[in-house]
Design an enzyme around this catalytic site. Sequence first.
Site, PDB file in Angstrom:
ATOM      1  N   ASP A  85      35.084  54.939  63.643  1.00  0.00           N
ATOM      2  CA  ASP A  85      34.885  54.202  62.395  1.00  0.00           C
ATOM      3  C   ASP A  85      36.117  53.419  61.960  1.00  0.00           C
ATOM      4  OD1 ASP A  85      32.347  55.329  62.344  1.00  0.00           O
ATOM      5  OD2 ASP A  85      33.039  57.069  61.197  1.00  0.00           O
ATOM      6  N   GLY A 136      36.525  50.318  62.530  1.00  0.00           N
ATOM      7  CA  GLY A 136      36.152  48.921  62.265  1.00  0.00           C
ATOM      8  C   GLY A 136      35.990  48.141  63.571  1.00  0.00           C
ATOM      9  N   LYS A 137      35.629  48.856  64.647  1.00  0.00           N
ATOM     10  CA  LYS A 137      35.470  48.206  65.956  1.00  0.00           C
ATOM     11  C   LYS A 137      34.390  47.126  65.911  1.00  0.00           C
ATOM     12  CE  LYS A 137      34.556  52.255  67.645  1.00  0.00           C
ATOM     13  NZ  LYS A 137      34.907  53.108  66.485  1.00  0.00           N
ATOM     14  N   GLY A 160      28.096  53.938  65.041  1.00  0.00           N
ATOM     15  CA  GLY A 160      27.546  53.095  63.986  1.00  0.00           C
ATOM     16  C   GLY A 160      28.567  52.001  63.749  1.00  0.00           C
ATOM     17  N   HIS A 161      28.285  50.817  64.239  1.00  0.00           N
ATOM     18  CA  HIS A 161      29.248  49.711  64.165  1.00  0.00           C
ATOM     19  C   HIS A 161      28.760  48.695  63.129  1.00  0.00           C
ATOM     20  CE1 HIS A 161      30.850  50.667  68.463  1.00  0.00           C
ATOM     21  NE2 HIS A 161      30.984  51.670  67.619  1.00  0.00           N
ATOM     22  N   GLN A 199      33.178  55.387  69.266  1.00  0.00           N
ATOM     23  CA  GLN A 199      33.967  56.541  68.826  1.00  0.00           C
ATOM     24  C   GLN A 199      35.465  56.185  68.791  1.00  0.00           C
ATOM     25  OE1 GLN A 199      31.255  57.323  71.400  1.00  0.00           O
ATOM     26  NE2 GLN A 199      30.177  57.298  69.472  1.00  0.00           N
ATOM     27  N   THR A 238      33.459  64.237  71.139  1.00  0.00           N
ATOM     28  CA  THR A 238      32.144  63.822  71.602  1.00  0.00           C
ATOM     29  C   THR A 238      32.076  64.110  73.106  1.00  0.00           C
ATOM     30  OG1 THR A 238      30.490  62.066  71.537  1.00  0.00           O
ATOM     31  CG2 THR A 238      32.762  61.375  71.997  1.00  0.00           C
ATOM     32  N   ARG A 267      27.109  60.945  56.155  1.00  0.00           N
ATOM     33  CA  ARG A 267      27.968  62.048  55.690  1.00  0.00           C
ATOM     34  C   ARG A 267      29.267  61.497  55.114  1.00  0.00           C
ATOM     35  NH1 ARG A 267      28.647  65.606  61.004  1.00  0.00           N
ATOM     36  NH2 ARG A 267      28.600  63.546  61.931  1.00  0.00           N
ATOM     37  N   GLY A 326      39.371  42.923  55.065  1.00  0.00           N
ATOM     38  CA  GLY A 326      38.066  42.994  54.415  1.00  0.00           C
ATOM     39  C   GLY A 326      36.996  43.151  55.474  1.00  0.00           C
TER      40      GLY A 326
HETATM   41  P1  GDP Z   1      33.232  51.248  63.725  1.00  0.00           P
HETATM   42  O1  GDP Z   1      32.358  52.416  64.045  1.00  0.00           O
HETATM   43  O2  GDP Z   1      34.605  51.388  64.299  1.00  0.00           O
HETATM   44  O3  GDP Z   1      32.608  49.927  64.064  1.00  0.00           O
HETATM   45  O4  GDP Z   1      33.430  51.268  62.132  1.00  0.00           O
HETATM   46  P2  GDP Z   1      32.280  51.487  61.021  1.00  0.00           P
HETATM   47  O5  GDP Z   1      31.474  50.268  60.931  1.00  0.00           O
HETATM   48  O6  GDP Z   1      31.572  52.779  61.244  1.00  0.00           O
HETATM   49  O7  GDP Z   1      33.177  51.720  59.728  1.00  0.00           O
HETATM   50  C1  GDP Z   1      34.094  50.769  59.330  1.00  0.00           C
HETATM   51  C2  GDP Z   1      33.769  50.354  57.886  1.00  0.00           C
HETATM   52  O8  GDP Z   1      34.835  49.589  57.401  1.00  0.00           O
HETATM   53  C3  GDP Z   1      32.560  49.456  57.765  1.00  0.00           C
HETATM   54  O9  GDP Z   1      31.937  49.709  56.541  1.00  0.00           O
HETATM   55  C4  GDP Z   1      33.148  48.052  57.793  1.00  0.00           C
HETATM   56  O10 GDP Z   1      32.329  47.101  57.132  1.00  0.00           O
HETATM   57  C5  GDP Z   1      34.416  48.277  57.042  1.00  0.00           C
HETATM   58  N1  GDP Z   1      35.559  47.420  57.383  1.00  0.00           N
HETATM   59  C6  GDP Z   1      35.976  46.983  58.590  1.00  0.00           C
HETATM   60  N2  GDP Z   1      37.164  46.334  58.468  1.00  0.00           N
HETATM   61  C7  GDP Z   1      37.484  46.378  57.159  1.00  0.00           C
HETATM   62  C8  GDP Z   1      38.604  45.921  56.399  1.00  0.00           C
HETATM   63  O11 GDP Z   1      39.565  45.370  56.924  1.00  0.00           O
HETATM   64  N3  GDP Z   1      38.585  46.174  55.064  1.00  0.00           N
HETATM   65  C9  GDP Z   1      37.559  46.809  54.444  1.00  0.00           C
HETATM   66  N4  GDP Z   1      37.637  47.014  53.142  1.00  0.00           N
HETATM   67  N5  GDP Z   1      36.503  47.263  55.124  1.00  0.00           N
HETATM   68  C10 GDP Z   1      36.459  47.059  56.463  1.00  0.00           C
HETATM   69  P1  IMO Z   2      31.760  55.037  66.012  1.00  0.00           P
HETATM   70  O1  IMO Z   2      31.493  54.327  67.322  1.00  0.00           O
HETATM   71  C1  IMO Z   2      32.931  58.691  63.963  1.00  0.00           C
HETATM   72  C2  IMO Z   2      31.838  62.468  65.886  1.00  0.00           C
HETATM   73  C3  IMO Z   2      30.828  63.335  65.166  1.00  0.00           C
HETATM   74  C4  IMO Z   2      31.305  64.719  65.586  1.00  0.00           C
HETATM   75  C5  IMO Z   2      31.733  64.478  67.032  1.00  0.00           C
HETATM   76  C6  IMO Z   2      30.678  64.874  68.052  1.00  0.00           C
HETATM   77  O2  IMO Z   2      30.896  54.583  64.909  1.00  0.00           O
HETATM   78  O3  IMO Z   2      33.201  55.036  65.706  1.00  0.00           O
HETATM   79  P2  IMO Z   2      28.398  63.707  68.798  1.00  0.00           P
HETATM   80  O4  IMO Z   2      27.175  63.361  68.009  1.00  0.00           O
HETATM   81  O5  IMO Z   2      29.051  62.549  69.438  1.00  0.00           O
HETATM   82  O6  IMO Z   2      28.172  64.838  69.764  1.00  0.00           O
HETATM   83  O7  IMO Z   2      29.434  64.297  67.686  1.00  0.00           O
HETATM   84  O8  IMO Z   2      32.021  63.111  67.147  1.00  0.00           O
HETATM   85  N1  IMO Z   2      31.411  61.081  66.155  1.00  0.00           N
HETATM   86  C7  IMO Z   2      31.852  60.025  65.483  1.00  0.00           C
HETATM   87  N2  IMO Z   2      32.673  59.936  64.402  1.00  0.00           N
HETATM   88  N3  IMO Z   2      32.462  57.575  64.541  1.00  0.00           N
HETATM   89  C8  IMO Z   2      31.660  57.639  65.629  1.00  0.00           C
HETATM   90  O9  IMO Z   2      31.273  56.548  66.313  1.00  0.00           O
HETATM   91  C9  IMO Z   2      31.295  58.904  66.124  1.00  0.00           C
HETATM   92  N4  IMO Z   2      30.521  59.335  67.146  1.00  0.00           N
HETATM   93  C10 IMO Z   2      30.614  60.659  67.160  1.00  0.00           C
HETATM   94  O10 IMO Z   2      30.900  63.145  63.773  1.00  0.00           O
HETATM   95  O11 IMO Z   2      32.446  65.062  64.863  1.00  0.00           O
HETATM   96 MG    MG Z   3      31.186  53.814  63.027  1.00  0.00          MG
END
Ligand code: GDP
Ligand code: IMO
Ligand code: MG
Length: 428
Positions: free
Chosen positions: A13, A15-16, A40-41, A223, A238, A302, A414
């Site tokens: 998470d 911000g990939k 979840g990207h 991840q 994971t 969560r 952002g």
């Molecule tokens: P990923 O799994 O690495 O793609 O990241 P997620 O999408 O799960 O979580 C990143 C969160 O941060 C998302 O809600 C994005 O919209 C947000 N985000 C990404 N870059 C930035 C940033 O530079 N600033 C802010 N405020 N939010 C960001």
């Molecule tokens: P992105 O790509 C954050 C975490 C789960 C748990 C552990 C094992 O959005 O960054 P799993 O379901 O993979 O067997 O769970 O890994 N986890 C993540 N945490 N971002 C993710 O993906 C994750 N994918 C798995 O919360 O701790």
């Molecule tokens: Mg994510």
Amino acid sequence: MPAYGIVGAQWGDEGKGKIVDFLAENADMVVRYSGGSNAGHTVINQMGEFALHLVPSGIFHKTVDVVIGPGVVVDAPVLLKELEGLHANNVDTSRLLISDHAHVVMPYHLMLDQLEEKERGGSAIGTTGRGIGPAYVDKVARVGIRVGDLLDPSYLSERLENVLRTKNKILEKIYGADPIQFEKLYKEALEWGQALQSYVASVEQRILDALSVKSKIVLEGAQGAMLDLDHGTYPYVTSSSVSIGGACTGLGIPPSQIIGIIGVYKAYSSRVGAGPMATELNDSMGHEIREKAWEYGTTTGRPRRVGWFDGVAAKYSSTINGFTSAVLTRLDVLDGIDPVKICVAYEIDGKRVENFPSQSKHLSSAVPIWEEMSGWSKPTAGATNLADLPNEAKAYVERIQKIIGCPIDIISTGPKRDESIIVRSLVE
Ligand code: GDP
Ligand code: IMO
Ligand code: MG
């Protein structure tokens, strides 16, 4: 040549999704290399706001081929729903390819993920419940069903019948759960195959061909390195190879083709699920950051655990991946917070430790050694020029850069595609 790997550098998470969508502007192909719908990207651009679980984040660019690689585990109903959502937003998915070698997450994987977690009781991992662990277990045990199998009715029938015999014994005799009916699942699986047929292909050669004509390929990680099966905080990890090595094994490309390995770091730390997190903030500051940044899981909803930037973990992940550069996201979240802290070492059993401990139990008892830095009141949110950052924010970025030992080439300020400061162009 050339391929650029985008790797989550912390616990996911980071911000990939945003960064891959941004970099895809200059790419010819974007390929997901590992994980499954546990990812979840989030992508926010002119087409809308999207939470992608399986479709690569390059899908919004009309000229970019996007590929779900062999190393990914595919939950067909989740993917079909995701495609439906994209179509409803007028996103063209005709350039998507799904590897026939990718493994399928089956309903029994989802059931087992949840049953196993329950069985673990107090030592549950806190998985996403998406069947990821059990699907990779079956891949390694050589009893997995692959996407290509969904298109071969007689082979699928034979494989599924064999696998179900064992799975049903486990479901019924160990967990007291209802068995899965072969006929129903077989029919469903054939329907998935039919629905996905036009996307399924042997993708390895296509990726190699693209590399041979010097197409620019972005390798999209899922991840974060601290969740890597081998190198993360085992057993709270994971079940896939999150780090850059996973791109080579997951796609069938030689390491020599990867000319840029880009670590995506968040300006602080977050983690979902169980496992040690030395810099976790269980106080009002943690609460403030979580609410301000809306740190709630994209996949499960969560609340994410949040903490200060962990420099020890950050250096470790940079070292094991060999990051050639980094992206720092969510700097804007720290706007107005003063002071800000970075963990530069741990104290474990009364000793200063600067290298990441190899055992999770040591990390659990690690007490962070902080470096305090001045915060900034002038907002960085939405900034697109380095010159617009307040000096304190620049100093913070520079300190992180020094710790991780590679240049920070993009600073994200952002969630939207263009809310980024390009320090140096990455995909050229
Ligand atoms: P990923 O799994 O690495 O793609 O990241 P997620 O999408 O799960 O979580 C990143 C969160 O941060 C998302 O809600 C994005 O919209 C947000 N985000 C990404 N870059 C930035 C940033 O530079 N600033 C802010 N405020 N939010 C960001
Ligand atoms: P992105 O790509 C954050 C975490 C789960 C748990 C552990 C094992 O959005 O960054 P799993 O379901 O993979 O067997 O769970 O890994 N986890 C993540 N945490 N971002 C993710 O993906 C994750 N994918 C798995 O919360 O701790
Ligand atoms: Mg994510």
